[in-house]
Write a protein that holds these residues in place. Structure first.
Motif, mmCIF file in Angstrom:
data_model
loop_
_atom_site.group_PDB
_atom_site.id
_atom_site.type_symbol
_atom_site.label_atom_id
_atom_site.label_comp_id
_atom_site.label_asym_id
_atom_site.label_seq_id
_atom_site.Cartn_x
_atom_site.Cartn_y
_atom_site.Cartn_z
ATOM 1 N N ALA A 4 0.829 -1.205 0.000
ATOM 2 C CA ALA A 4 0.000 0.000 0.000
ATOM 3 C C ALA A 4 0.865 1.258 0.000
ATOM 4 O O ALA A 4 0.556 2.231 -0.704
ATOM 5 N N ALA A 5 1.938 1.249 0.760
ATOM 6 C CA ALA A 5 2.824 2.420 0.811
ATOM 7 C C ALA A 5 3.496 2.650 -0.542
ATOM 8 O O ALA A 5 3.589 3.799 -1.009
ATOM 9 N N ILE A 6 3.941 1.585 -1.176
ATOM 10 C CA ILE A 6 4.574 1.725 -2.495
ATOM 11 C C ILE A 6 3.559 2.207 -3.518
ATOM 12 O O ILE A 6 3.826 3.097 -4.328
ATOM 13 N N GLY A 7 2.353 1.632 -3.485
ATOM 14 C CA GLY A 7 1.297 2.042 -4.413
ATOM 15 C C GLY A 7 0.888 3.489 -4.216
ATOM 16 O O GLY A 7 0.641 4.216 -5.181
ATOM 17 N N TRP A 8 0.827 3.930 -2.955
ATOM 18 C CA TRP A 8 0.479 5.322 -2.680
ATOM 19 C C TRP A 8 1.546 6.260 -3.238
ATOM 20 O O TRP A 8 1.219 7.304 -3.819
ATOM 21 N N ALA A 9 2.814 5.892 -3.063
ATOM 22 C CA ALA A 9 3.902 6.743 -3.552
ATOM 23 C C ALA A 9 3.850 6.881 -5.078
ATOM 24 O O ALA A 9 3.989 7.987 -5.618
ATOM 25 N N VAL A 10 3.609 5.779 -5.770
ATOM 26 C CA VAL A 10 3.523 5.835 -7.234
ATOM 27 C C VAL A 10 2.302 6.646 -7.658
ATOM 28 O O VAL A 10 2.366 7.482 -8.567
ATOM 29 N N GLY A 11 1.169 6.415 -6.983
ATOM 30 C CA GLY A 11 -0.041 7.175 -7.300
ATOM 31 C C GLY A 11 0.124 8.662 -7.042
ATOM 32 O O GLY A 11 -0.407 9.505 -7.778
ATOM 33 N N GLN A 12 0.857 9.013 -5.991
ATOM 34 C CA GLN A 12 1.109 10.424 -5.685
ATOM 35 C C GLN A 12 1.923 11.078 -6.794
ATOM 36 O O GLN A 12 1.665 12.226 -7.165
#
Length: 130
Positions: free
Chosen positions: A55-63
């Motif tokens: 989730a943290a990696i996905g949030w960073a990419v989405g950001q």
């Protein structure tokens, strides 16, 4: 019919019937799972520990995607979609099928909503400038 021939097609239904005929253990009565079987099916603690990392990696990419699209004037929430998809991928790695289905479906729905939002924003910008 959800699982009838109209929805899945004749070939799948025929294949599914053959599988049931070939594998008689599928016809056994349902029983309650033991605690060990529940842990094996749900992925246990490993899935719960890995999903937040995804989730943290996905949030960073989405950001990052949100920031790039903001430079072009679009208001999106790809960080939320990436977070859900990342958690789903983390749960998949953690062998947690239920968590995988929940997070992946939320992430896909968020991606579609973002795409629709971008289309509406483009349409609104075109009508305002005309």
């Amino acid at each position: 019919m959800l699982f009838g021939k109209k929805w899945l097609g004749d070939e799948f239904c025929h294949l599914f019937q053959c599988v049931i005929i070939i594998h008689p253990f599928l016809r056994k009565e349902m029983r309650e799972l033991t605690n060990n079987e529940i842990q094996q099916t749900s992925g246990g603690l490993f899935g719960i520990l890995i999903a937040p990392i995804g989730a943290a990696i996905g949030w960073a990419v989405g950001q990052l995607v949100d920031e790039v699209l903001a430079n072009f004037g679009f208001d999106t929430d790809y960080a939320g979609a990436g977070e859900s998809l990342g958690a789903g991928i983390g749960a998949l790695i953690g062998l947690s099928p239920v968590m995988t289905m929940v997070f992946m479906s939320q992430g896909i729905e968020a991606l579609v909503d973002n795409g629709i939002s971008i289309g509406q924003q483009v349409k609104a910008n075109n009508t305002a400038s005309a």
